[in-house]
Every structure is written in C-alpha cells, then in structure tokens.
Write an enzyme that holds these catalytic residues in place. Structure first.
Site, PDB file in Angstrom:
ATOM      1  N   VAL A   1     -23.169 -11.173 -32.318  1.00  0.00           N
ATOM      2  CA  VAL A   1     -22.202 -10.728 -31.302  1.00  0.00           C
ATOM      3  C   VAL A   1     -22.593 -11.130 -29.886  1.00  0.00           C
ATOM      4  O   VAL A   1     -21.733 -11.184 -28.993  1.00  0.00           O
ATOM      5  CB  VAL A   1     -21.981  -9.195 -31.366  1.00  0.00           C
ATOM      6  CG1 VAL A   1     -21.280  -8.808 -32.660  1.00  0.00           C
ATOM      7  CG2 VAL A   1     -23.301  -8.438 -31.206  1.00  0.00           C
TER       8      VAL A   1
ATOM      9  N   PHE B   1     -26.139   9.873 -38.638  1.00  0.00           N
ATOM     10  CA  PHE B   1     -25.275   9.395 -39.712  1.00  0.00           C
ATOM     11  C   PHE B   1     -26.081   8.776 -40.845  1.00  0.00           C
ATOM     12  O   PHE B   1     -27.176   8.228 -40.629  1.00  0.00           O
ATOM     13  CB  PHE B   1     -24.278   8.364 -39.172  1.00  0.00           C
ATOM     14  CG  PHE B   1     -22.974   8.967 -38.724  1.00  0.00           C
ATOM     15  CD1 PHE B   1     -21.792   8.697 -39.388  1.00  0.00           C
ATOM     16  CD2 PHE B   1     -22.946   9.835 -37.645  1.00  0.00           C
ATOM     17  CE1 PHE B   1     -20.598   9.262 -38.980  1.00  0.00           C
ATOM     18  CE2 PHE B   1     -21.760  10.417 -37.230  1.00  0.00           C
ATOM     19  CZ  PHE B   1     -20.575  10.130 -37.907  1.00  0.00           C
TER      20      PHE B   1
ATOM     21  N   TYR C   1     -33.167   1.774 -26.756  1.00  0.00           N
ATOM     22  CA  TYR C   1     -31.932   2.076 -27.489  1.00  0.00           C
ATOM     23  C   TYR C   1     -30.982   2.914 -26.636  1.00  0.00           C
ATOM     24  O   TYR C   1     -29.786   2.614 -26.526  1.00  0.00           O
ATOM     25  CB  TYR C   1     -32.285   2.808 -28.780  1.00  0.00           C
ATOM     26  CG  TYR C   1     -31.112   3.178 -29.648  1.00  0.00           C
ATOM     27  CD1 TYR C   1     -30.347   2.202 -30.273  1.00  0.00           C
ATOM     28  CD2 TYR C   1     -30.777   4.514 -29.872  1.00  0.00           C
ATOM     29  CE1 TYR C   1     -29.276   2.532 -31.089  1.00  0.00           C
ATOM     30  CE2 TYR C   1     -29.711   4.855 -30.682  1.00  0.00           C
ATOM     31  CZ  TYR C   1     -28.963   3.864 -31.291  1.00  0.00           C
ATOM     32  OH  TYR C   1     -27.899   4.203 -32.094  1.00  0.00           O
TER      33      TYR C   1
ATOM     34  N   SER D   1     -21.883  -3.391 -43.515  1.00  0.00           N
ATOM     35  CA  SER D   1     -22.584  -2.203 -44.016  1.00  0.00           C
ATOM     36  C   SER D   1     -22.352  -1.026 -43.085  1.00  0.00           C
ATOM     37  O   SER D   1     -21.803  -1.169 -41.991  1.00  0.00           O
ATOM     38  CB  SER D   1     -24.093  -2.482 -44.138  1.00  0.00           C
ATOM     39  OG  SER D   1     -24.653  -2.731 -42.862  1.00  0.00           O
TER      40      SER D   1
ATOM     41  N   THR E   1     -26.661   5.997 -42.598  1.00  0.00           N
ATOM     42  CA  THR E   1     -26.531   4.541 -42.562  1.00  0.00           C
ATOM     43  C   THR E   1     -27.701   3.938 -43.342  1.00  0.00           C
ATOM     44  O   THR E   1     -28.665   4.647 -43.688  1.00  0.00           O
ATOM     45  CB  THR E   1     -26.562   4.040 -41.116  1.00  0.00           C
ATOM     46  OG1 THR E   1     -27.835   4.400 -40.543  1.00  0.00           O
ATOM     47  CG2 THR E   1     -25.443   4.667 -40.294  1.00  0.00           C
TER      48      THR E   1
END
Length: 252
Positions: A58, A191, A158, A15, A193
C-alpha cells in the site's frame, strides 16, 4: 449508499479484518478487489468469492495505482476499506540501544503513508463518478486502533502511526466534502486476528476477559458489520469510531 453492484477495494483483504469485510461485501452482491501481499491467501479467497486479487504494497505508488485501476475498470468503484497494517513492538529505549529508527519508519510508512496513498488515489478516481441519489461519489474507510488513544508500553511506533490516521480523518473529510466523498475511521480494540491467535491461549483468554462487554475478542464480522453501517449511512463522516467493547487499555 448501497453495497450491491458497486465495487469496493479492501486492502489487507487476504486475512483478518480485511478478509471478513471482503466476505461480507461479497455476500451482499458487491464486486470486491482484494489487495494484499499474501499471494496464496489472497488468490485463494478471491477464487472462493469469485472476486479479484491484486498484489499490493500500500505504500508503493505503482502497486496502489494498479489496485485502483483494477477497481475502476471493473466499474462503479465507490468504496475503499483500508485494513492493511503492521504492529511492531519496541520500547523507546531498550537495555542495549534506543528504539530502532527503521522500525519506527516502517510502521509510519505502512500504516500511515500507505493509508494516505490509497486514499488519495481512490478519492481522485471516485471524483469522476456520477453522484448517487444521496449525492455521494464514494466512501473511504480507514483502520486505526484504540492504541491511537491509549497505546501501551512498547507501542510508540504503532500508536503514532494509528494516531496519524485518526488525525487526518476530519481534514480529509472536509477536503472531499464538496465532491461527495466521505472519510471515516474505525479504531478496533482487541480483535481475534492472525497476530492475536499467535499468542498462547492463556494470553488470549486474559485479554478477552479484560473487555467490559462483550467479554470476548472482537471478530472480523464485528468489524465488517460496522463497515456496512458506515457505507449505508451518509451522515457518518469525518469521524473515528471506537469498536472496542468499552475497553480502555492499561499501560501494559
């Protein structure tokens, strides 16, 4: 480095920025391994593009190695694009308690350690490649954020995770330079998203209007075009590129 007939891994490829990149690479004749935890979306996109999907956390060594093994088995594995990540929000202290340490740790684990984990395994596999005419053996492209530079209120975890990605870009590029493996980071601004589209429309419109030019949300295609430019130009190395329409984020 050309895209056609080479294999690229895209983490977070089911995505958002990752999916846009997987589409663009596929359109240009690349073989793509989509790595994600969103099985339904990942398998659907892989079937649509006639590419490969591998379930992957990941930050998990076994999962990450499985993805890299898949890419090397396909052949001509020359590129990794890391788009997987999370964006937790919490202030350093709240009204009732301090920032949850597990939340901070999770952001670092997924965003920073996960990125490093994929890079180290991909770079080792790429080191076995035959050098191309440009003397390259591969390229690693990471995703940070403008929050690495101007993180907002509630973005401590973050911003720290993305700042770590920015900080490791140059030393990693230097580590791998003798092997002809490049390392470059993209720091996107605001962005469009799936996370952004979960906000009310008025919030999306307000954020878009705050971008100097173009005054719109960034699109996955904008990100993918920069990925292609980095792949194509071997002089882009050891650098973090802001992709943000000249925005500088306010405190909130």
């Amino acid at each position: 480095m050309q895209v056609k007939d080479h294999t690229f891994v895209v983490t977070g490829g089911a995505s958002g920025l990752g999916a846009g990149t997987a589409r663009k690479l596929s359109e240009l004749g690349a073989r793509v391994v989509i790595a994600d935890l969103q099985d339904e979306a990942g398998e659907s996109l892989a079937a649509e593009l006639k590419q490969h999907y591998v379930r992957c956390d990941v930050s998990n060594i076994t999962d990450a190695q499985r993805v890299i093994d898949t890419a090397t088995q396909i052949g001509s594995f020359y590129g990794l694009i890391n788009c997987a990540g999370i964006a937790p929000a919490a202030r350093t202290i709240g009204r009732e308690a301090a920032h949850d340490l597990d939340l901070f740790s999770k952001a670092i684990t997924v965003n920073l350690i996960g990125t490093f984990n994929m890079n180290r395994l991909a770079a080792f596999a790429m080191s076995k490649n035959e050098a191309l005419e440009s003397l390259e053996r591969g390229v690693l492209i990471n995703t940070a954020s403008v929050a690495a530079y101007d993180g907002q209120i509630g973005q401590t975890a973050y911003a720290a995770s993305k700042g770590g990605i920015v900080s490791m870009t140059l030393p990693m590029a230097r580590d791998l330079a003798g092997l002809g493996i490049r390392c470059v980071t993209i720091a996107p601004g605001i962005f469009g998203t799936p996370m952004m589209f979960s906000f009310p429309q008025e919030v999306q419109d307000s954020l878009a209007a705050s971008i100097p030019f173009p005054s719109r949300l960034g699109r996955p295609d904008d990100y993918a075009k920069l990925v292609l430019s980095i792949i194509d130009n071997e002089m882009i190395n050891g650098e973090t590129i802001r992709l943000d329409g000249a925005i500088r984020m306010p405190p909130r």
